[in-house]
Design a protein around this motif. Structure first.
Motif, PDB file in Angstrom:
ATOM      1  N   PRO A 288       0.789  -1.247   0.000  1.00  0.00           N
ATOM      2  CA  PRO A 288       0.000   0.000   0.000  1.00  0.00           C
ATOM      3  C   PRO A 288       0.812   1.282   0.000  1.00  0.00           C
ATOM      4  O   PRO A 288       0.470   2.227  -0.692  1.00  0.00           O
ATOM      5  N   PHE A 289       1.902   1.343   0.783  1.00  0.00           N
ATOM      6  CA  PHE A 289       2.622   2.604   0.890  1.00  0.00           C
ATOM      7  C   PHE A 289       3.704   2.727  -0.174  1.00  0.00           C
ATOM      8  O   PHE A 289       4.895   2.813   0.108  1.00  0.00           O
ATOM      9  N   ILE A 290       3.261   2.737  -1.419  1.00  0.00           N
ATOM     10  CA  ILE A 290       4.117   3.006  -2.569  1.00  0.00           C
ATOM     11  C   ILE A 290       3.571   4.241  -3.270  1.00  0.00           C
ATOM     12  O   ILE A 290       2.355   4.364  -3.471  1.00  0.00           O
ATOM     13  N   SER A 291       4.433   5.143  -3.650  1.00  0.00           N
ATOM     14  CA  SER A 291       3.999   6.384  -4.288  1.00  0.00           C
ATOM     15  C   SER A 291       3.210   6.113  -5.566  1.00  0.00           C
ATOM     16  O   SER A 291       3.725   5.519  -6.515  1.00  0.00           O
ATOM     17  N   GLY A 292       1.954   6.540  -5.582  1.00  0.00           N
ATOM     18  CA  GLY A 292       1.130   6.393  -6.777  1.00  0.00           C
ATOM     19  C   GLY A 292       1.684   7.190  -7.945  1.00  0.00           C
ATOM     20  O   GLY A 292       1.613   6.756  -9.094  1.00  0.00           O
ATOM     21  N   GLN A 293       2.250   8.356  -7.658  1.00  0.00           N
ATOM     22  CA  GLN A 293       2.822   9.194  -8.717  1.00  0.00           C
ATOM     23  C   GLN A 293       4.016   8.500  -9.364  1.00  0.00           C
ATOM     24  O   GLN A 293       4.168   8.518 -10.589  1.00  0.00           O
ATOM     25  N   MET A 294       4.849   7.850  -8.540  1.00  0.00           N
ATOM     26  CA  MET A 294       6.012   7.160  -9.075  1.00  0.00           C
ATOM     27  C   MET A 294       5.580   5.962  -9.919  1.00  0.00           C
ATOM     28  O   MET A 294       6.116   5.724 -11.003  1.00  0.00           O
TER      29      MET A 294
ATOM     30  N   TYR B   5      -4.644   1.168   5.462  1.00  0.00           N
ATOM     31  CA  TYR B   5      -3.531   1.570   4.617  1.00  0.00           C
ATOM     32  C   TYR B   5      -4.033   2.244   3.349  1.00  0.00           C
ATOM     33  O   TYR B   5      -3.252   2.499   2.427  1.00  0.00           O
ATOM     34  N   ALA B   6      -5.328   2.522   3.259  1.00  0.00           N
ATOM     35  CA  ALA B   6      -5.884   3.202   2.092  1.00  0.00           C
ATOM     36  C   ALA B   6      -5.478   4.676   2.161  1.00  0.00           C
ATOM     37  O   ALA B   6      -5.991   5.428   3.000  1.00  0.00           O
ATOM     38  N   THR B   7      -4.582   5.071   1.304  1.00  0.00           N
ATOM     39  CA  THR B   7      -3.960   6.389   1.418  1.00  0.00           C
ATOM     40  C   THR B   7      -4.971   7.528   1.388  1.00  0.00           C
ATOM     41  O   THR B   7      -4.954   8.420   2.248  1.00  0.00           O
ATOM     42  N   LYS B   8      -5.869   7.512   0.409  1.00  0.00           N
ATOM     43  CA  LYS B   8      -6.835   8.603   0.304  1.00  0.00           C
ATOM     44  C   LYS B   8      -7.737   8.658   1.525  1.00  0.00           C
ATOM     45  O   LYS B   8      -8.043   9.736   2.056  1.00  0.00           O
ATOM     46  N   LEU B   9      -8.175   7.478   2.010  1.00  0.00           N
ATOM     47  CA  LEU B   9      -9.027   7.444   3.195  1.00  0.00           C
ATOM     48  C   LEU B   9      -8.282   7.988   4.404  1.00  0.00           C
ATOM     49  O   LEU B   9      -8.849   8.750   5.206  1.00  0.00           O
ATOM     50  N   MET B  10      -7.021   7.612   4.553  1.00  0.00           N
ATOM     51  CA  MET B  10      -6.236   8.128   5.674  1.00  0.00           C
ATOM     52  C   MET B  10      -6.198   9.652   5.644  1.00  0.00           C
ATOM     53  O   MET B  10      -6.382  10.317   6.673  1.00  0.00           O
TER      54      MET B  10
END
Length: 328
Positions: A115-121, A243-248
């Protein structure tokens, strides 16, 4: 120990092994009972028993141990089951690749990411993965823990994975290449971040805030707990595990007392997509590096090699990677 005649086994498997035999083995592992397998297949238990005996005769040894608690794979059975799952998944991959070509696309990749991988990258890497000969690349992205992704890579559900190597993760039959390290950042809503930024770091006060963290046993959750323990403070019990980035990000900005510790590249994304703020604290952090995983055996498809190459370039161009390189 009995003599193992590999030539004889190969001859039998080549001449007699069928997909239905592989499916039978997987059903037995799933149910642990020939009776339940027979019910699922709408056949009789003797028929299933005979089919299993036929498979075991090809391998020259039992594939399952029988007990009052049910059936469990032998050591040889575990090997056979792993290969059976991979072979069935490969058949599905063949159909998928045929559909890809028929639709005019060049290739399809199944990529696993923690989950904690840069979406932009990842997005940058995808955009620069261009199959030779032209055509469009299509993707399916699978999220999971490193251990889950490694198992899916071994059984050919995935073509390539991005995760963390560690002693707790089984990397048997896999190769990995460390790409970069991640630094920690404390994130909060803008008001709380401003308040915390004007104070010295106080672990007891931090522990009383509303924490949003990942599941127990995951590397980042364990690292956060370790940071508090080293400071002599009991780790906080999170109000939400995700670990849902947007939800966090949404949860943090909607709660004036909510905080989390996340990798720097993820913190930067939360600032951009959710409006959180980064508190300028420094923490010790010893997470395993982010790494690229591939299967050790067999040739890598061209699309896999192209994605790996594009991901390496995207990592080198990312701000957090430049920051890491400057530390040496």
């Amino acid at each position: 120990m009995t003599d193992f005649d590999s030539v004889d086994v190969v001859r039998k498997l080549t001449a007699r092994l069928k997909m239905r035999h592989l499916q039978l083995l997987l059903r037995i592992r799933q149910h642990g009972s020939l009776t339940r397998v027979a019910e699922e297949m709408s056949t009789s238990q003797p028929a299933v028993t005979n089919a299993l005996a036929e498979v075991e005769s090809m391998f020259g040894a039992p594939l399952f141990d029988r007990s009052a608690r049910g059936m469990s794979p032998t050591a040889l059975g575990e090997v056979a089951l792993a290969r059976a799952q991979a072979m069935i998944n490969d058949l599905g991959n063949l159909v998928r690749d045929m559909e890809t070509v028929a639709s005019g696309n060049a290739a399809h990749l199944h990529i696993g990411v923690i989950p904690f991988i840069s979406g932009q990258m990842l997005s940058t890497a995808v955009q620069h993965t261009l199959p030779e000969g032209g055509g469009r690349l299509t993707l399916t992205i699978h999220e999971g823990t490193s251990d889950q992704l490694m198992q899916q890579l071994r059984d050919h559900t995935l073509d390539i994975a991005v995760g963390r190597p560690s002693t707790a993760v089984n990397i048997d039959q896999l190769e990995f290449e460390a790409l970069y390290d991640q630094q920690p950042r404390l994130v909060a809503g803008r008001r709380l971040a401003a308040q915390l930024g004007r104070r010295r770091l106080n672990w007891r006060q931090l522990a009383r805030l509303d924490w949003i963290l990942g599941a127990p046993g995951t590397p980042i959750r364990e690292q956060v707990s370790d940071i508090f323990l080293k400071a002599g403070v009991a780790p906080p019990a999170p109000i939400i595990e995700s670990y849902a980035t947007k939800l966090m990000g949404e949860l943090i900005v909607s709660n004036d007392q909510a905080v989390s510790i996340v990798p720097a590249d993820i913190a930067d994304e939360l600032v951009r997509i959710a409006g959180v703020a980064i508190v300028p604290y420094s923490f010790d952090w010893t997470l395993p590096p982010i790494a690229l995983f591939t299967r050790r055996q067999g040739p890598q498809p061209e699309a896999v090699r192209m994605f790996a190459r594009a991901l390496r370039v995207a990592c080198k161009q990312a701000p957090h990677i430049k920051e890491r390189e400057a530390q040496y």
